[in-house]
Scaffold this motif. Structure first.
Motif, PDB file in Angstrom:
ATOM      1  N   PRO A 213       0.819  -1.214   0.000  1.00 16.41           N
ATOM      2  CA  PRO A 213       0.000   0.000   0.000  1.00 16.41           C
ATOM      3  C   PRO A 213       0.851   1.261   0.000  1.00 16.41           C
ATOM      4  CG  PRO A 213      -0.763  -1.569   1.659  1.00 16.41           C
ATOM      5  CD  PRO A 213       0.553  -2.071   1.156  1.00 16.41           C
ATOM      6  N   PHE A 214       0.462   2.243  -0.771  1.00 14.45           N
ATOM      7  CA  PHE A 214       1.103   3.553  -0.825  1.00 14.45           C
ATOM      8  C   PHE A 214       2.516   3.508  -1.389  1.00 14.45           C
ATOM      9  CE2 PHE A 214      -1.708   3.630   2.980  1.00 14.45           C
ATOM     10  CZ  PHE A 214      -2.701   4.402   2.438  1.00 14.45           C
ATOM     11  N   GLY A 215       2.901   2.406  -2.029  1.00 13.78           N
ATOM     12  CA  GLY A 215       4.270   2.306  -2.497  1.00 13.78           C
ATOM     13  C   GLY A 215       4.520   2.945  -3.840  1.00 13.78           C
ATOM     14  N   GLY A 216       3.498   3.166  -4.642  1.00 13.91           N
ATOM     15  CA  GLY A 216       3.660   3.752  -5.964  1.00 13.91           C
ATOM     16  C   GLY A 216       2.581   3.252  -6.893  1.00 13.91           C
ATOM     17  N   GLY A 217       2.033   4.153  -7.712  1.00 12.45           N
ATOM     18  CA  GLY A 217       0.891   3.821  -8.549  1.00 12.45           C
ATOM     19  C   GLY A 217       1.269   3.212  -9.884  1.00 12.45           C
ATOM     20  N   SER A 218       0.253   2.771 -10.610  1.00 11.07           N
ATOM     21  CA  SER A 218       0.427   2.141 -11.907  1.00 11.07           C
ATOM     22  C   SER A 218       0.615   3.186 -13.000  1.00 11.07           C
ATOM     23  CB  SER A 218      -0.805   1.293 -12.222  1.00 11.07           C
ATOM     24  OG  SER A 218      -1.981   2.098 -12.164  1.00 11.07           O
ATOM     25  N   GLY A 219       1.150   2.723 -14.149  1.00 13.61           N
ATOM     26  CA  GLY A 219       1.348   3.591 -15.300  1.00 13.61           C
ATOM     27  C   GLY A 219       0.327   3.317 -16.387  1.00 13.61           C
ATOM     28  N   CYS A 220       0.400   4.082 -17.475  1.00 11.26           N
ATOM     29  CA  CYS A 220      -0.513   3.922 -18.605  1.00 11.26           C
ATOM     30  C   CYS A 220      -0.012   2.813 -19.544  1.00 11.26           C
ATOM     31  CB  CYS A 220      -0.641   5.238 -19.371  1.00 11.26           C
ATOM     32  SG  CYS A 220      -1.604   6.502 -18.489  1.00 11.26           S
ATOM     33  N   PRO A 221      -0.912   2.235 -20.343  1.00 15.66           N
ATOM     34  CA  PRO A 221      -0.514   1.144 -21.245  1.00 15.66           C
ATOM     35  C   PRO A 221       0.023   1.649 -22.582  1.00 15.66           C
ATOM     36  CG  PRO A 221      -2.870   1.469 -21.383  1.00 15.66           C
ATOM     37  CD  PRO A 221      -2.369   2.437 -20.332  1.00 15.66           C
ATOM     38  N   GLU A 222       0.602   0.723 -23.333  1.00 20.37           N
ATOM     39  CA  GLU A 222       0.973   1.019 -24.714  1.00 20.37           C
ATOM     40  C   GLU A 222      -0.278   1.433 -25.492  1.00 20.37           C
ATOM     41  OE1 GLU A 222       3.913   1.116 -26.011  1.00 20.37           O
ATOM     42  OE2 GLU A 222       5.128   0.176 -24.412  1.00 20.37           O
ATOM     43  N   GLY A 223      -0.104   2.330 -26.430  1.00 22.20           N
ATOM     44  CA  GLY A 223      -1.233   2.834 -27.194  1.00 22.20           C
ATOM     45  C   GLY A 223      -1.795   4.138 -26.657  1.00 22.20           C
ATOM     46  N   THR A 224      -1.302   4.567 -25.514  1.00 27.55           N
ATOM     47  CA  THR A 224      -1.741   5.838 -24.951  1.00 27.55           C
ATOM     48  C   THR A 224      -1.263   6.990 -25.830  1.00 27.55           C
ATOM     49  OG1 THR A 224      -1.731   4.988 -22.688  1.00 27.55           O
ATOM     50  CG2 THR A 224      -1.541   7.376 -22.955  1.00 27.55           C
ATOM     51  N   GLN A 225      -2.162   7.932 -26.130  1.00 31.17           N
ATOM     52  CA  GLN A 225      -1.809   9.094 -26.936  1.00 31.17           C
ATOM     53  C   GLN A 225      -1.729  10.384 -26.122  1.00 31.17           C
ATOM     54  OE1 GLN A 225      -3.689   9.644 -30.767  1.00 31.17           O
ATOM     55  NE2 GLN A 225      -4.229   7.483 -30.923  1.00 31.17           N
ATOM     56  N   GLN A 226      -2.449  10.431 -25.024  1.00 33.88           N
ATOM     57  CA  GLN A 226      -2.336  11.562 -24.111  1.00 33.88           C
ATOM     58  C   GLN A 226      -2.864  11.135 -22.744  1.00 33.88           C
ATOM     59  OE1 GLN A 226      -4.904  15.026 -24.741  1.00 33.88           O
ATOM     60  NE2 GLN A 226      -6.098  13.877 -26.248  1.00 33.88           N
ATOM     61  N   VAL A 227      -2.431  11.871 -21.710  1.00 38.40           N
ATOM     62  CA  VAL A 227      -2.790  11.545 -20.338  1.00 38.40           C
ATOM     63  C   VAL A 227      -3.237  12.818 -19.630  1.00 38.40           C
ATOM     64  CG1 VAL A 227      -1.997  10.608 -18.122  1.00 38.40           C
ATOM     65  CG2 VAL A 227      -1.121   9.647 -20.271  1.00 38.40           C
ATOM     66  N   VAL A 228      -4.309  12.691 -18.861  1.00 38.49           N
ATOM     67  CA  VAL A 228      -4.817  13.797 -18.058  1.00 38.49           C
ATOM     68  C   VAL A 228      -4.762  13.393 -16.595  1.00 38.49           C
ATOM     69  CG1 VAL A 228      -6.844  15.202 -17.510  1.00 38.49           C
ATOM     70  CG2 VAL A 228      -6.316  14.646 -19.896  1.00 38.49           C
ATOM     71  N   ARG A 229      -4.243  14.283 -15.759  1.00 40.06           N
ATOM     72  CA  ARG A 229      -4.251  14.054 -14.312  1.00 40.06           C
ATOM     73  C   ARG A 229      -5.531  14.632 -13.728  1.00 40.06           C
ATOM     74  NH1 ARG A 229       0.276  16.081 -13.112  1.00 40.06           N
ATOM     75  NH2 ARG A 229       1.443  14.123 -12.865  1.00 40.06           N
ATOM     76  N   ALA A 230      -6.293  13.791 -13.040  1.00 41.72           N
ATOM     77  CA  ALA A 230      -7.510  14.225 -12.351  1.00 41.72           C
ATOM     78  C   ALA A 230      -7.208  14.287 -10.859  1.00 41.72           C
ATOM     79  CB  ALA A 230      -8.646  13.247 -12.624  1.00 41.72           C
ATOM     80  N   THR A 231      -7.327  15.469 -10.271  1.00 45.95           N
ATOM     81  CA  THR A 231      -7.021  15.673  -8.860  1.00 45.95           C
ATOM     82  C   THR A 231      -8.308  15.923  -8.082  1.00 45.95           C
ATOM     83  OG1 THR A 231      -4.845  16.610  -9.389  1.00 45.95           O
ATOM     84  CG2 THR A 231      -5.745  17.105  -7.210  1.00 45.95           C
ATOM     85  N   TRP A 232      -8.499  15.143  -7.028  1.00 49.49           N
ATOM     86  CA  TRP A 232      -9.639  15.275  -6.133  1.00 49.49           C
ATOM     87  C   TRP A 232      -9.232  16.083  -4.901  1.00 49.49           C
ATOM     88  CZ3 TRP A 232     -14.431  12.541  -6.973  1.00 49.49           C
ATOM     89  CH2 TRP A 232     -14.443  11.765  -8.135  1.00 49.49           C
ATOM     90  N   ASN A 233     -10.209  16.637  -4.186  1.00 50.06           N
ATOM     91  CA  ASN A 233      -9.847  17.465  -3.027  1.00 50.06           C
ATOM     92  C   ASN A 233      -9.482  16.656  -1.799  1.00 50.06           C
ATOM     93  OD1 ASN A 233     -12.447  16.594  -2.452  1.00 50.06           O
ATOM     94  ND2 ASN A 233     -13.334  18.647  -2.305  1.00 50.06           N
ATOM     95  N   GLY A 234      -9.616  15.341  -1.863  1.00 48.64           N
ATOM     96  CA  GLY A 234      -9.184  14.475  -0.776  1.00 48.64           C
ATOM     97  C   GLY A 234      -8.803  13.116  -1.310  1.00 48.64           C
ATOM     98  N   GLY A 235      -8.218  12.287  -0.455  1.00 48.60           N
ATOM     99  CA  GLY A 235      -7.869  10.941  -0.859  1.00 48.60           C
ATOM    100  C   GLY A 235      -9.106  10.147  -1.236  1.00 48.60           C
ATOM    101  N   ILE A 236      -8.985   9.246  -2.196  1.00 48.93           N
ATOM    102  CA  ILE A 236     -10.140   8.537  -2.743  1.00 48.93           C
ATOM    103  C   ILE A 236      -9.867   7.041  -2.856  1.00 48.93           C
ATOM    104  CG2 ILE A 236     -11.378  10.328  -3.999  1.00 48.93           C
ATOM    105  CD1 ILE A 236      -9.570   9.656  -6.426  1.00 48.93           C
ATOM    106  N   THR A 237     -10.858   6.254  -2.434  1.00 46.47           N
ATOM    107  CA  THR A 237     -10.872   4.810  -2.656  1.00 46.47           C
ATOM    108  C   THR A 237     -12.314   4.405  -2.935  1.00 46.47           C
ATOM    109  OG1 THR A 237     -11.273   4.241  -0.332  1.00 46.47           O
ATOM    110  CG2 THR A 237      -8.961   4.430  -1.039  1.00 46.47           C
ATOM    111  N   LYS A 238     -12.510   3.139  -3.241  1.00 45.27           N
ATOM    112  CA  LYS A 238     -13.858   2.600  -3.310  1.00 45.27           C
ATOM    113  C   LYS A 238     -14.389   2.428  -1.893  1.00 45.27           C
ATOM    114  CE  LYS A 238     -12.745  -0.919  -6.026  1.00 45.27           C
ATOM    115  NZ  LYS A 238     -12.881  -2.062  -6.975  1.00 45.27           N
ATOM    116  N   PRO A 239     -15.708   2.239  -1.721  1.00 47.34           N
ATOM    117  CA  PRO A 239     -16.269   2.124  -0.375  1.00 47.34           C
ATOM    118  C   PRO A 239     -15.671   1.005   0.471  1.00 47.34           C
ATOM    119  CG  PRO A 239     -18.014   2.614  -1.931  1.00 47.34           C
ATOM    120  CD  PRO A 239     -16.778   2.374  -2.744  1.00 47.34           C
ATOM    121  N   ASN A 240     -15.118  -0.023  -0.146  1.00 50.06           N
ATOM    122  CA  ASN A 240     -14.482  -1.092   0.621  1.00 50.06           C
ATOM    123  C   ASN A 240     -13.007  -0.807   0.893  1.00 50.06           C
ATOM    124  OD1 ASN A 240     -13.442  -1.443  -1.918  1.00 50.06           O
ATOM    125  ND2 ASN A 240     -14.241  -3.517  -2.221  1.00 50.06           N
TER     126      ASN A 240
END
Length: 318
Positions: A213-240
């Motif tokens: 946990p918290f060690g580092g996130g995943s990257g985008c796959p091959e075939g990606t043409q552009q990437v957008v960073r979406a920033t939320w005002n707080g930390g986010i997970t699924k309800p579980n």
């Protein structure tokens, strides 16, 4: 240099308790020892403004104002004790948590608890014990400061945050002194507040998330043409309390502009930068064209207080 992110690894493992220890005792202790050996480069404790600077500009060369994008009263005495003393900053255990997001990446050496004035509804001034830029410390993310302290309660919440000290942007061109923002109240869920194009050298093509946990996130796959960073005002997970996945990827709606100027909505081919415990997602797109905005429907992601997100959208930074 090893970063504060690695400290979060050890703290997160500690929080999982005896069950994890029984399942993988050797790995458990390896993670703790590794975490304790790391310099905590993003923690700050100074209670007065110690920055000396001649910078007075509040607008950068592109015309963007140095501003506070959001402040989010995420937890009321909810930072885990003692885990938060390792995972956030010393003194955070049992405290309130408030992520504050800047319009620009910040120079962490100019950032300290004494730079903030937090006003409660009653007129009381909140106490900021310590802060850190982790876990949002990947390249391009150094704009979210997690504040720990006493920010009131449900009856007397923090209502405004003001920067009263010299906090400089990472490139040193602007100061945030004088910036102010209203606080999103404790009972509200997380919302999108910032979106920007990610430079190609930060796409992390093919990168797998770490196994901890918290060690580092995943990257985008091959075939990606552009990437957008979406920033939320707080930390986010699924309800579980697990990271967002393919279901949440399919819920993101990216509004783009066709060559003739007409809008079109697309879905990311992948959701990256997941599993690292912060407030950012990377939306990997296999289409070109100018992105205008991002949308996400209500009721699928929660903050650390288990409040569900409202329907939310944000315009892309020019």
């Amino acid at each position: 240099m090893l970063t504060k992110r690695t400290v979060l690894v050890g703290a997160a493992v500690l929080a999982l308790g005896v069950g994890v220890l029984a399942a993988s005792q050797t790995l458990f202790f390896q993670r703790i020892l590794f975490a304790l050996s790391v310099e905590r480069v993003y923690d700050r404790y100074e209670q007065t403004d110690t920055t000396q600077t001649d910078v007075t500009a509040r607008v950068d060369a592109s015309g963007r104002e140095a501003a506070l994008v959001s402040a989010f009263f995420g937890l009321d005495q909810g930072l885990p004790d003692p885990a938060a003393d390792w995972a956030v900053c010393e003194g955070a255990g049992g405290a309130d948590g408030m992520p504050v997001i800047f319009s620009h990446e910040v120079d962490v050496t100019t950032l300290e608890p004494g730079d903030f004035k937090i006003n409660q509804r009653s007129g009381a001034i909140s106490e900021v014990t310590c802060l850190t830029l982790a876990p949002a410390d990947d390249p391009g993310e150094l704009r979210t400061a997690l504040l720990a302290g006493q920010f009131g309660d449900l009856q007397d919440q923090a209502v405004t945050v003001e920067v009263i000290g010299d906090v400089l942007s990472r490139d040193g061109s602007v100061t945030f002194k004088g910036a102010q923002v209203d606080v999103t109240p404790l009972e509200d869920g997380p919302s999108l507040v910032f979106a920007e194009a990610v430079p190609e050298d930060e796409w992390s093509i093919g990168q797998k998330p770490t196994s901890v946990p918290f060690g580092g996130g995943s990257g985008c796959p091959e075939g990606t043409q552009q990437v957008v960073r979406a920033t939320w005002n707080g930390g986010i997970t699924k309800p579980n309390n697990t990271p967002a996945g393919d279901k949440e990827r399919a819920l993101y709606e990216v509004v783009m502009e066709r060559a003739n100027g007409d809008p079109i909505s697309v879905t990311p081919i992948a959701l990256a930068d997941t599993g690292d415990g912060d407030n950012n997602h990377k939306l990997c797109l296999d289409t070109s064209g100018r992105v205008q905005s991002i949308r996400f429907p209500a009721g699928y992601l929660t903050d650390p207080g288990d409040d569900l997100n409202p329907a939310t959208q944000v315009e892309l930074q020019p």
